[in-house]
Write a protein that holds these residues in place. Structure first.
Motif, PDB file in Angstrom:
ATOM      1  N   PRO A 117       0.802  -1.187   0.083  1.00  0.00           N
ATOM      2  CA  PRO A 117      -0.086  -0.042  -0.243  1.00  0.00           C
ATOM      3  C   PRO A 117       0.886   1.357   0.042  1.00  0.00           C
ATOM      4  N   ARG A 118       2.068   1.072   0.577  1.00  0.00           N
ATOM      5  CA  ARG A 118       2.936   2.322   0.512  1.00  0.00           C
ATOM      6  C   ARG A 118       3.255   2.908  -0.828  1.00  0.00           C
ATOM      7  N   THR A 119       3.126   1.983  -2.006  1.00  0.00           N
ATOM      8  CA  THR A 119       3.445   2.477  -3.272  1.00  0.00           C
ATOM      9  C   THR A 119       2.322   2.879  -4.176  1.00  0.00           C
ATOM     10  N   VAL A 120       1.179   3.076  -3.615  1.00  0.00           N
ATOM     11  CA  VAL A 120      -0.100   3.199  -4.188  1.00  0.00           C
ATOM     12  C   VAL A 120      -0.223   4.542  -5.053  1.00  0.00           C
ATOM     13  N   VAL A 133       0.756   6.494 -20.216  1.00  0.00           N
ATOM     14  CA  VAL A 133      -0.604   6.028 -19.546  1.00  0.00           C
ATOM     15  C   VAL A 133       0.065   5.389 -18.216  1.00  0.00           C
ATOM     16  N   ARG A 134      -0.568   6.190 -17.082  1.00  0.00           N
ATOM     17  CA  ARG A 134       0.054   6.075 -15.548  1.00  0.00           C
ATOM     18  C   ARG A 134      -1.028   4.936 -15.167  1.00  0.00           C
ATOM     19  N   PHE A 135      -0.604   3.588 -14.752  1.00  0.00           N
ATOM     20  CA  PHE A 135      -1.259   2.681 -13.979  1.00  0.00           C
ATOM     21  C   PHE A 135      -0.939   2.879 -12.517  1.00  0.00           C
ATOM     22  N   PHE A 136      -2.110   2.801 -11.813  1.00  0.00           N
ATOM     23  CA  PHE A 136      -1.908   2.806 -10.318  1.00  0.00           C
ATOM     24  C   PHE A 136      -2.579   1.633  -9.724  1.00  0.00           C
ATOM     25  N   GLY A 137      -1.734   0.589  -9.257  1.00  0.00           N
ATOM     26  CA  GLY A 137      -2.373  -0.350  -8.528  1.00  0.00           C
ATOM     27  C   GLY A 137      -2.667   0.017  -6.782  1.00  0.00           C
ATOM     28  N   VAL A 138      -4.019  -0.275  -6.769  1.00  0.00           N
ATOM     29  CA  VAL A 138      -4.627  -0.200  -5.186  1.00  0.00           C
ATOM     30  C   VAL A 138      -4.761  -1.520  -4.647  1.00  0.00           C
ATOM     31  N   ILE A 145      -4.687  -2.378   9.188  1.00  0.00           N
ATOM     32  CA  ILE A 145      -3.311  -2.604   8.848  1.00  0.00           C
ATOM     33  C   ILE A 145      -2.613  -1.458   8.006  1.00  0.00           C
ATOM     34  N   VAL A 146      -3.317  -0.728   7.228  1.00  0.00           N
ATOM     35  CA  VAL A 146      -2.790   0.331   6.418  1.00  0.00           C
ATOM     36  C   VAL A 146      -2.533   1.472   7.109  1.00  0.00           C
ATOM     37  N   ARG A 147      -3.313   1.763   8.321  1.00  0.00           N
ATOM     38  CA  ARG A 147      -3.095   3.037   8.711  1.00  0.00           C
ATOM     39  C   ARG A 147      -1.868   3.354   9.697  1.00  0.00           C
ATOM     40  N   GLN A 148      -1.284   2.207   9.949  1.00  0.00           N
ATOM     41  CA  GLN A 148       0.019   2.227  10.554  1.00  0.00           C
ATOM     42  C   GLN A 148       1.081   2.771   9.474  1.00  0.00           C
ATOM     43  N   HIS A 149       0.985   2.781   8.389  1.00  0.00           N
ATOM     44  CA  HIS A 149       1.686   3.633   7.305  1.00  0.00           C
ATOM     45  C   HIS A 149       1.630   5.209   7.314  1.00  0.00           C
ATOM     46  N   ALA A 150       2.879   6.014   7.051  1.00  0.00           N
ATOM     47  CA  ALA A 150       2.970   7.080   7.054  1.00  0.00           C
ATOM     48  C   ALA A 150       1.948   7.775   6.235  1.00  0.00           C
ATOM     49  N   ALA A 151       1.826   7.252   5.024  1.00  0.00           N
ATOM     50  CA  ALA A 151       0.736   7.938   4.056  1.00  0.00           C
ATOM     51  C   ALA A 151      -0.484   7.565   4.169  1.00  0.00           C
ATOM     52  N   PHE A 152      -0.974   6.852   5.204  1.00  0.00           N
ATOM     53  CA  PHE A 152      -2.175   6.753   5.548  1.00  0.00           C
ATOM     54  C   PHE A 152      -2.579   7.141   6.819  1.00  0.00           C
ATOM     55  N   GLN A 168     -13.374   1.364   4.939  1.00  0.00           N
ATOM     56  CA  GLN A 168     -12.559   1.062   3.731  1.00  0.00           C
ATOM     57  C   GLN A 168     -12.996   2.047   2.634  1.00  0.00           C
ATOM     58  N   ALA A 169     -14.014   2.882   2.906  1.00  0.00           N
ATOM     59  CA  ALA A 169     -14.276   3.901   2.227  1.00  0.00           C
ATOM     60  C   ALA A 169     -13.392   5.112   2.552  1.00  0.00           C
ATOM     61  N   GLN A 170     -13.180   5.299   3.609  1.00  0.00           N
ATOM     62  CA  GLN A 170     -12.201   6.163   4.026  1.00  0.00           C
ATOM     63  C   GLN A 170     -10.922   5.685   3.514  1.00  0.00           C
ATOM     64  N   THR A 171     -10.311   4.620   3.495  1.00  0.00           N
ATOM     65  CA  THR A 171      -9.274   4.090   3.388  1.00  0.00           C
ATOM     66  C   THR A 171      -8.879   4.221   1.746  1.00  0.00           C
ATOM     67  N   VAL A 172      -9.974   3.873   1.093  1.00  0.00           N
ATOM     68  CA  VAL A 172      -9.878   4.070  -0.485  1.00  0.00           C
ATOM     69  C   VAL A 172      -9.617   5.323  -0.929  1.00  0.00           C
ATOM     70  N   ALA A 173     -10.663   6.337  -0.269  1.00  0.00           N
ATOM     71  CA  ALA A 173     -10.534   7.588  -0.411  1.00  0.00           C
ATOM     72  C   ALA A 173      -9.184   8.327  -0.303  1.00  0.00           C
ATOM     73  N   ARG A 174      -8.236   8.079   0.778  1.00  0.00           N
ATOM     74  CA  ARG A 174      -7.252   8.346   1.094  1.00  0.00           C
ATOM     75  C   ARG A 174      -6.412   7.848  -0.172  1.00  0.00           C
ATOM     76  N   ALA A 175      -6.236   6.565  -0.281  1.00  0.00           N
ATOM     77  CA  ALA A 175      -5.416   6.043  -1.443  1.00  0.00           C
ATOM     78  C   ALA A 175      -5.684   6.748  -2.794  1.00  0.00           C
ATOM     79  N   MET A 176      -6.726   7.281  -3.086  1.00  0.00           N
ATOM     80  CA  MET A 176      -7.132   7.880  -4.224  1.00  0.00           C
ATOM     81  C   MET A 176      -6.456   9.404  -4.119  1.00  0.00           C
ATOM     82  N   GLU A 177      -6.472   9.910  -3.006  1.00  0.00           N
ATOM     83  CA  GLU A 177      -5.833  11.208  -2.853  1.00  0.00           C
ATOM     84  C   GLU A 177      -4.143  11.194  -3.289  1.00  0.00           C
ATOM     85  N   LEU A 178      -3.616   9.908  -2.736  1.00  0.00           N
ATOM     86  CA  LEU A 178      -2.104   9.521  -3.274  1.00  0.00           C
ATOM     87  C   LEU A 178      -2.026   9.427  -4.579  1.00  0.00           C
ATOM     88  N   VAL A 179      -2.988   8.707  -5.091  1.00  0.00           N
ATOM     89  CA  VAL A 179      -2.991   8.520  -6.673  1.00  0.00           C
ATOM     90  C   VAL A 179      -2.967   9.890  -7.412  1.00  0.00           C
TER      91      VAL A 179
END
Length: 404
Positions: A117-120, A133-138, A145-152, A168-179
């Motif tokens: 998840p740190r490479t999202v 074309v930029r491919f982002f894997g989520v 588990i993922v909220r321990q990482h600095a990005a989350f 998970q809605a909050q977590t995926v929303a945060r991931a999409m901010e990183l994307v």
């Protein structure tokens, strides 16, 4: 490739997901059937001049897959690469991200496995004649588990206290901010590959058994706004939530509830401006699934046997009384009978009356016995032959009492 087959210039993507390598089907291995289907998928990649294959999670069915599951995965990924495609794989909730990530180090160039998840926010960049074309894997994101990482970690917001990610809605929303931050740093057309339950999907299309109800784990489809194409996994039936946000579903039928769902993948053309043109490619079904409903004799009728002897069969028989050794008898006619269920056709009037009500209305011993049988046999009272036996027993008892 001819213009008739490929009418749009740009990048051609094949979207698949939920392979569930290693999952059984009512005690039977599915590895052989899945290998057949994945071989067909490789052929489609070659025939349709596919540039990139994306696999949106749940590659394995277990966090500890058997050795033959790794062999099948390696064969499939190498086959897709040999067919001329780049391959991007993300992990799902069934996968062990660590084990799948370890597999990535053993694979050749052109096969990318995203599990961290740190490479999202770090894109995998592929190019066509129109540019990158930029491919982002989520990968599947478990909030605890993922909220321990600095990005989350909790994000400061104006006028609001920073709170840890809980859904998970909050977590995926945060991931999409990183994307989006990664996309701002690396502009271009964009594809997101994610494994989640997006709002707006039909809940009858084969939900994963771990999904909780009440909306806790639903991710609003609006979270993915602004992305050119979103390849989703987690749901086992195909869905187009929008023209740009789709589920491909599983390549095999893994339950009788999925038997009427098409199996296949999305073929997506991404043009120079990021516009999407998607079409469905059917995959073969190695063995059909059917549910046969009726009396036991009807299910064993010659016509049904002739039509379905080679299918996976779920037999639902509606006789009042349970049959003796139903599975053994069914498999004599249907070698691939996987499931048998007894669902007697009970009238609403009988079903609605409680045992106490039936017992209170009984006048004779014969009626009381019939009420008891109906209670323990889902509403099925004594058959005509059983009534004869009950009368004989009661008559013998009456005679014996008279002789005492």
């Amino acid at each position: 490739m001819s213009d008739a087959v490929r009418s749009v210039e740009g990048m051609r993507i094949l979207h698949t997901s939920d392979w569930h390598i290693g999952r059984g089907f009512h005690g039977h291995s599915t590895l052989g059937a899945l290998a057949e289907v994945l071989d067909a998928l490789v052929a489609q990649v070659r025939e349709n001049d596919v540039d990139v294959v994306v696999v949106a999670g749940d590659v394995f069915d277990s966090a500890t897959p058997a050795a033959e599951a790794y062999t099948l995965l390696t064969d499939a990924l190498v086959g897709l690469s040999d067919a001329g495609a780049q391959v991007i794989v993300t992990s799902g909730n069934h996968d062990s991200a660590a084990r799948l990530g370890f597999q990535a180090r053993l694979l050749r160039a052109g096969i990318h496995v995203v599990t961290d998840p740190r490479t999202v926010g770090e894109p995998i960049t592929l190019s066509d004649e129109h540019g990158p074309v930029r491919f982002f894997g989520v990968p599947y994101l478990e909030p605890a588990i993922v909220r321990q990482h600095a990005a989350f970690q909790p994000q400061e917001q104006a006028g609001a206290e920073a709170r840890p990610l809980r859904t998970q809605a909050q977590t995926v929303a945060r991931a999409m901010e990183l994307v989006r931050a990664g996309l701002a740093e690396h502009p271009g057309r964009s594809v997101v590959i994610a494994h989640c339950f997006a709002a707006g999907v039909d809940a009858t299309t084969g939900l994963e058994r771990e999904i909780r109800q009440g909306g806790i784990d639903m991710v609003p489809v609006s979270v993915f706004d602004g992305i050119d194409y979103v390849a989703l996994g987690h749901i086992h039936g195909r869905q187009a939530l929008t023209e740009r946000v789709r589920y491909a579903g599983a390549p095999l039928h893994y339950s009788f509830g999925e038997q009427h769902k098409p199996r296949g993948s999305w073929l997506v053309d991404l043009d120079a401006a990021g516009a999407v043109e998607a079409s469905w490619l059917d995959l073969p079904v190695p063995r059909r699934l059917v549910t046969l409903t009726g009396s036991f004799d009807e299910i064993l009728s010659a016509d049904l046997v002739a039509a379905h002897a080679d299918d996976w069969v779920c037999a639902v028989y509606t006789d009042d009384l349970p049959q003796t050794e139903p599975m053994r008898r069914l498999r004599e006619k249907y070698p691939f009978c996987a499931l048998v269920q007894h669902e007697p056709a009970v009238t609403a009037t009988t079903e609605e009356r409680s045992y106490g009500e039936r017992l209170r209305s009984a006048v004779t011993d014969e009626e009381r016995i019939d009420a008891f049988l109906a209670h323990v046999r889902a509403g099925a009272g004594a058959s005509p032959r059983e009534r004869e036996l009950i009368r004989e027993v009661l008559d013998d008892r009456t005679l014996a009492e008279a002789l005492v």
